[in-house]
Design an enzyme around this catalytic site. Structure first.
Site, PDB file in Angstrom:
ATOM      1  N   HIS A  93       0.780  -1.072  -0.052  1.00  0.00           N
ATOM      2  CA  HIS A  93      -0.086   0.017  -0.106  1.00  0.00           C
ATOM      3  C   HIS A  93       1.012   1.208  -0.040  1.00  0.00           C
ATOM      4  O   HIS A  93       1.783   1.165   0.799  1.00  0.00           O
ATOM      5  CB  HIS A  93      -1.053   0.042   1.229  1.00  0.00           C
ATOM      6  CG  HIS A  93      -0.419  -0.364   2.442  1.00  0.00           C
ATOM      7  ND1 HIS A  93       0.013  -1.636   2.942  1.00  0.00           N
ATOM      8  CD2 HIS A  93      -0.037   0.457   3.706  1.00  0.00           C
ATOM      9  CE1 HIS A  93       0.480  -1.332   4.212  1.00  0.00           C
ATOM     10  NE2 HIS A  93       0.765  -0.199   4.335  1.00  0.00           N
ATOM     11  N   VAL A  94       0.450   2.176  -0.852  1.00  0.00           N
ATOM     12  CA  VAL A  94       1.257   3.427  -0.894  1.00  0.00           C
ATOM     13  C   VAL A  94       0.542   4.527  -0.049  1.00  0.00           C
ATOM     14  O   VAL A  94      -0.696   4.704  -0.255  1.00  0.00           O
ATOM     15  CB  VAL A  94       1.220   3.769  -2.396  1.00  0.00           C
ATOM     16  CG1 VAL A  94       2.137   5.233  -2.515  1.00  0.00           C
ATOM     17  CG2 VAL A  94       2.054   2.897  -3.294  1.00  0.00           C
TER      18      VAL A  94
END
Length: 816
Positions: A93-94
């Site tokens: 996840h960014v």
């Protein structure tokens, strides 16, 4: 299974073929968003090139949305890969983290802050010493810490009044976001001024008051170290420390700055900064030392200050003019302006004529609070004594404003203030500030001695016919009772003037204020509103909130508003909305159009009120979208445009909202008013209200039908679109009868209830023709079918008596 894959698509903020974005459940800033691949991929290095591209395409989409909605000042884009790097969910996840100026004390170093103390290598090389002087004032170092901290502890041997003036905005902003603020000072050498100690006591009362109003959620307490009570062998007391703590940080300054104007400003004062994460032992020592003196100090009280004020203060007189403990003299109170002088003269004549109570109408921006304070001073001179004063208001912010005003009077500089609001129940002060809501309770009302106060002020007394007010007014028997209001007409038609024996000592409404150039003129633009208000339930003079929101919260209406927004520009705008959802929608719409806006309301998603107001003042924001919060009390003279995005049912509230933008300011020439005008009688009343602000009355029918231009104060204009005029003209009742009879019909149509004789009289209508034709005013009301069965029986029994009363009134009033 990844918890991210259990998030329903209805909660996604954005998506593409390979990724989706959601709000972080534990955000580190407002708007913190996660961008996640649809496929379960452990880390960035396990994703395919297509997935990596899709993730960053979505990062761009999220940024555009956040730019439009929140206007952040920067971003951190982060990816954790592996447990050692802090990854807790093994699904790539960014992080898209919006950043805002002031959200940390010093943001330099960015992602280096993942290891405490290593973040800002630039700061590590810079000096932690605040040196003061014109190039490095100490308050500039404190300001970002006040913004972040939730726990603030200040220890200053000496405290002066002007120093507190510099700190006030910072302290109350911290309190507004929930900070606990503790302050310890001392009586060493009597350098701390009694005036400063009274200010600290005032702050405690104000904080309790605003906390009751939920305007702030923090707490404030000040204590005093009494040197005479220290253990023997301690010859002096001269510490200074300023400590701030909050989520993820702790910082303190120890050095030479007391609480004074020079020490916080341009004085050369050395203060060394200690960081909790870099030097935890030194920081903890400061914590423990403060706690020691906090526990040893005495709670600040009026009695202690009164005793202290009588002690000699030899040292300050010996200090050179350049001493850090010498301050500029306090600012003098303003001189009454021309309209205030006229009002003061009218109040003096009222007392000379033995009127025990009087009503004064002063438009918003003309200084009602100062007028009350000035007249208390005048009463003191007339009676050769300092009065005991009670100030009553229904809103806590008004009490705080009044306290600040009274403290600036030389008459009240050393007065003991009492607060009767929230958890404060002190009625013993020389000046008592009380909320109507609390004082009106039966057990509290019983404590009120009828003759206990010489002078009573009721602010915004257009609320005064409510039972809570009436109970207090009926209980009190002061030597003089002053009612202050900007809008004396109650929306429900109740007779406010009747509370003051129908004695309106002075009146200067908006039209007079504009004519005398104390307020700026306005340019009103009435836009046709195609909303079908006839289909919205209207009960007890209010639209059904849910149905109203559904009808007016539309993109089409916002687009119509924005066309007028561009045609009639302004620099700082208040947008009055109908609901929280409406305000949020309007705010998002304006941001998409490039307007720097925030929504301010009572909900959890509101921008902080004080911060938003300050951002409007300094030009960081162009507009605030609000729901009723700013009808009263806000003072931002630079506002030069107001937008009425909701149909305000009450003419009182309409004038209050209009008044938010009428205050004069340097370079401001007018107020722009954008309003929607629809097919409902409430719009008739607001147009009637507008055209009544001129020096001469304007007939509503003649104005709407184009037979008469509105007679307005110099510089004011009313521009109604033709379609809007047509809508309103169709709502007028049939013509016929004298001007007073026509006004009666129109008011009855607009309000859904009959107007009173006194109201028509005060609007400038002669009732003689009504009497000549019908025998008496109530006979006329009966002919209109507006008496109920009981009232008809009263008229049958007492009609002659009522007619005789009208004849008596006729001999003393030319318009009768």
């Amino acid at each position: 299974m990844s918890p991210f894959l259990r998030i329903p698509s209805s909660s996604w903020i954005a998506s593409n073929a390979l990724a989706f974005a959601v709000a972080d459940l534990y955000p580190v800033s407002h708007g913190h968003t996660l961008v996640i691949p649809r496929r379960l991929v452990a880390t960035w290095f396990d994703a395919t090139p297509d997935e990596q591209r899709a993730l960053f395409e979505l990062v761009d989409d999220v940024k555009r949305k956040l730019d439009a909605e929140l206007s952040p000042d920067g971003y951190n884009i982060g990816i954790n890969a592996g447990e050692a790097a802090g990854q807790t969910v093994m699904h790539l996840h960014v992080h898209v983290i919006p950043r805002y100026r002031g959200d940390v004390d010093d943001p330099r170093g960015g992602v280096r802050h993942v290891i405490p103390g290593k973040g800002n290598y630039l700061a590590n090389r810079s000096s932690p010493l605040a040196q003061g002087g014109t190039d490095d004032p100490f308050l500039a170092h404190l300001d970002p810490l006040f913004r972040r901290a939730t726990d603030i502890a200040i220890l200053a041997a000496f405290t002066q009044e002007r120093g507190l003036d510099l700190l006030e905005a910072h302290v109350f902003a911290a309190l507004a976001h929930g900070a606990r603020v503790r302050l310890v000072t001392s009586d060493y050498l009597q350098i701390t001024s009694a005036e400063a100690l009274r200010t600290l006591l005032d702050w405690m009362g104000m904080v309790a008051t605003l906390a009751e109003a939920r305007e702030l959620s923090g707490s404030f307490e000040a204590r005093i170290v009494e040197i005479a009570q220290l253990p023997k062998g301690i010859p002096s007391f001269h510490p200074k420390s300023w400590r701030f703590a909050g989520p993820g940080f702790g910082a303190a300054f120890v050095g030479s700055s007391n609480i004074s104007q020079p020490a916080l400003g341009s004085g050369v004062e050395w203060n060394l900064r200690v960081e909790k994460d870099r030097d935890p032992d030194a920081y903890q020592a400061i914590v423990l030392a403060f706690d020691r003196w906090w526990n040893a100090a005495l709670p600040l009280s009026p009695a202690w200050i009164d005793t202290y004020a009588k002690l000699p203060r030899p040292l300050p007189a010996l200090l050179p003019s350049s001493s850090p403990e010498r301050e500029d003299p306090p600012p003098k109170p303003p001189e009454p302006h021309a309209l205030q002088r006229e009002a003061l003269a009218a109040l003096r004549r009222s007392r000379e004529s033995s009127h025990p109570r009087a009503l004064v109408v002063l438009a918003t921006g003309l200084g009602k609070t100062w007028l009350g304070a000035f007249d208390v001073s005048a009463w003191s001179v007339e009676n050769n004594q300092r009065p005991r004063v009670l100030v009553l208001a229904h809103r806590e912010e008004l009490l705080v404003q009044a306290a600040k005003t009274f403290r600036r009077l030389s008459l009240m500089a050393d007065a003991r203030f009492g607060w009767f609001v929230g958890d404060k129940s002190d009625l013993s002060g020389q000046v008592v500030f009380a909320s109507v809501q609390k004082l009106s309770r039966p057990d509290h009302l019983a404590r009120l001695t009828p003759e206990g106060f010489d002078y009573v002020i009721i602010d915004e007394v257009h609320h005064g016919t409510a039972p809570s007010y009436r109970g207090i007014i009926d209980r009190l028997r002061p030597r003089f009772l002053l009612g202050l209001t900007a809008t004396p007409e109650r929306a429900d038609g109740a007779d406010v003037a009747g509370l003051f024996d129908d004695h309106v000592a002075y009146r200067a409404d908006l039209g007079v204020g504009i004519q005398q150039k104390h307020l700026v003129p306005f340019s009103y633009f009435g836009l046709e509103d195609d909303t079908n208000y006839g289909s919205i339930p209207f009960r007890n003079r209010r639209f059904d909130p849910s149905a109203l929101e559904e009808a007016i919260d539309t993109d089409a209406r916002l687009e119509r508003m924005f066309r007028a927004w561009q045609e009639h520009p302004g620099q700082r705008t208040l947008v009055f909305c109908g609901s929280i959802r409406h305000a949020e929608h309007a705010c998002a719409f304006l941001k998409e159009k490039g307007v720097r806006a925030a929504s301010v309301h009572s909900g959890p998603t509101s921008a902080p009120r004080e911060d938003a107001i300050q951002a409007l003042v300094d030009g960081t924001f162009d507009a605030l979208c609000t729901v009723d919060l700013f009808n009263e009390g806000i003072d931002v003279p630079l506002i030069d445009r107001v937008v009425m995005l909701r149909p305000t049912e009450s003419p009182v509230v309409f004038l209050q909202q209009l008044g938010r933008g009428l205050r004069s300011a340097s370079g401001k020439t007018r107020l722009v008013v954008l309003d929607f005008v629809g097919n409902h009688r409430v719009f008739l009343e607001r147009v009637r209200t507008l055209i009544s602000l001129g020096p001469e009355p304007t007939n509503l029918r003649d104005f709407l039908e184009g037979n008469q231009a509105a007679r307005m104060a110099p510089g004011c204009t009313i521009d109604l679109e033709l379609e809007a005029k047509d809508l309103l003209a169709k709502l007028l009742p049939p013509q016929g009868g004298s001007p007073a009879e026509q006004a009666y019909r129109e008011l009855r149509e607009v309000r859904g209830q009959r107007p009173r004789a006194g109201e028509l009289y005060r609007m400038g209508y002669s009732l003689k023709k009504l009497r000549d034709t019908h025998g008496g005013f109530f006979d006329f009301v009966a002919s209109m079918g507006d008496l109920d069965a009981t009232e008809k029986r009263v008229l049958d029994v007492a009609g002659e008596f009522l007619r005789e009363l009208e004849v008596t009134a006729m001999t003393s009033a030319t318009r009768w």
